[in-house]
Write a protein that holds these residues in place. Sequence first.
Motif, mmCIF file in Angstrom:
data_model
loop_
_atom_site.group_PDB
_atom_site.id
_atom_site.type_symbol
_atom_site.label_atom_id
_atom_site.label_comp_id
_atom_site.label_asym_id
_atom_site.label_seq_id
_atom_site.Cartn_x
_atom_site.Cartn_y
_atom_site.Cartn_z
ATOM 1 N N LEU A 1 0.943 4.255 -2.773
ATOM 2 C CA LEU A 1 0.684 5.632 -2.363
ATOM 3 C C LEU A 1 1.832 6.559 -2.748
ATOM 4 O O LEU A 1 1.616 7.717 -3.113
ATOM 5 C CB LEU A 1 0.459 5.687 -0.849
ATOM 6 C CG LEU A 1 -0.891 5.147 -0.344
ATOM 7 C CD1 LEU A 1 -0.902 5.114 1.179
ATOM 8 C CD2 LEU A 1 -2.045 5.997 -0.864
ATOM 9 N N ARG B 1 1.949 6.041 -7.098
ATOM 10 C CA ARG B 1 0.630 6.266 -7.716
ATOM 11 C C ARG B 1 0.540 5.808 -9.170
ATOM 12 O O ARG B 1 -0.301 6.277 -9.917
ATOM 13 C CB ARG B 1 0.251 7.748 -7.621
ATOM 14 C CG ARG B 1 0.196 8.263 -6.199
ATOM 15 C CD ARG B 1 -0.174 9.740 -6.152
ATOM 16 N NE ARG B 1 -0.094 10.242 -4.799
ATOM 17 C CZ ARG B 1 -1.078 10.171 -3.905
ATOM 18 N NH1 ARG B 1 -2.229 9.623 -4.235
ATOM 19 N NH2 ARG B 1 -0.920 10.669 -2.688
ATOM 20 N N ALA C 1 0.828 -1.206 0.000
ATOM 21 C CA ALA C 1 0.000 0.000 0.000
ATOM 22 C C ALA C 1 0.864 1.260 0.000
ATOM 23 O O ALA C 1 0.569 2.237 -0.708
ATOM 24 C CB ALA C 1 -0.935 -0.013 1.213
ATOM 25 N N SER D 1 5.096 0.621 -8.875
ATOM 26 C CA SER D 1 4.616 0.083 -7.599
ATOM 27 C C SER D 1 4.641 -1.438 -7.597
ATOM 28 O O SER D 1 5.076 -2.070 -6.627
ATOM 29 C CB SER D 1 3.199 0.590 -7.322
ATOM 30 O OG SER D 1 3.150 1.994 -7.314
#
Length: 294
Positions: free
Chosen positions: A155, A158, A151, A163
């Motif tokens: 974050l 984005r 997570a 990610s």
Amino acid sequence: MASFDVPEFDYTRYSNRQLAAVPLAVLAVALLVLTGSFLATGTPVPLGMDFSGGSELTIQTTSSEAEIAAAFDEEPESIQAVSAPDSRNQYVVQFASTDLESLSQQAQQNLEQDGDADIVQLESTVSESFGAQTQQTALLGLAVAFVGMSAIAFLLFRTFVPSIAIVISAFSDLVIPLAFMTVAGISLSLGTVAALLMLIGYSVDSDILLNNHVLRRQGDFYESTRRAMQTGITMTVTSMAAMLVMGVAAWLFGVELLASIGIILFVGLAADLMNTYLLNLSLLRWYKFEGVRS
């Protein structure tokens, strides 16, 4: 922090598939090892007494390990020699049975015939149900830590590819040491779970360092990669050296848990180097030059 010169690596000589091939192949082998162990034994990694239940005796004696094993009706799960204050050796003996009183009586009857053995300490037993509950709690902790790390990655960046590169690298950084534990016969315990949790932190740190240099700082892709490698490899290699020294020293002094933690972290950090600067970097390069950025 002290640093050293990182050798030049010409990434332009290799395609993204070639860079990703080695870490993905190692990950595939690790998954096969864990799957095979699960099919053969019911667990992907050997479980320690914390999770499987059992009893533990600490015995000080001049008897050999073979004589200690023969002194009990039940075959010990493990016999670990530790340092003792006198000429006698001290052993930590673990059993799958939870009948600690019977095991203690067998030790006193069969090892004290010559008056050379003492039951130094009777460790409390761990029932099978309590061990299973502890195992579930530990695995839940690993899962929560991994999901939380994922997570944070999403974050921070984005975007999907940078990610997911962090998540895949971190996943591999966990699976490879687990497979090594299976091959080396290192049991999963509360202490080794702590080592795996530390690996999640190490992994996300090195991957975010690379992603941040490449995506958020000015400069050519390969120059940004070079700067990230100078810092990241220095940090990781220094940590690997420290873990190796700790593991060897603990093994020499008979501290099995610390030795296991040291070698697990060493293997995990080596895997992190491979995954960060081959797998993660190949995904970043594809994203920068070929992928669709959003």
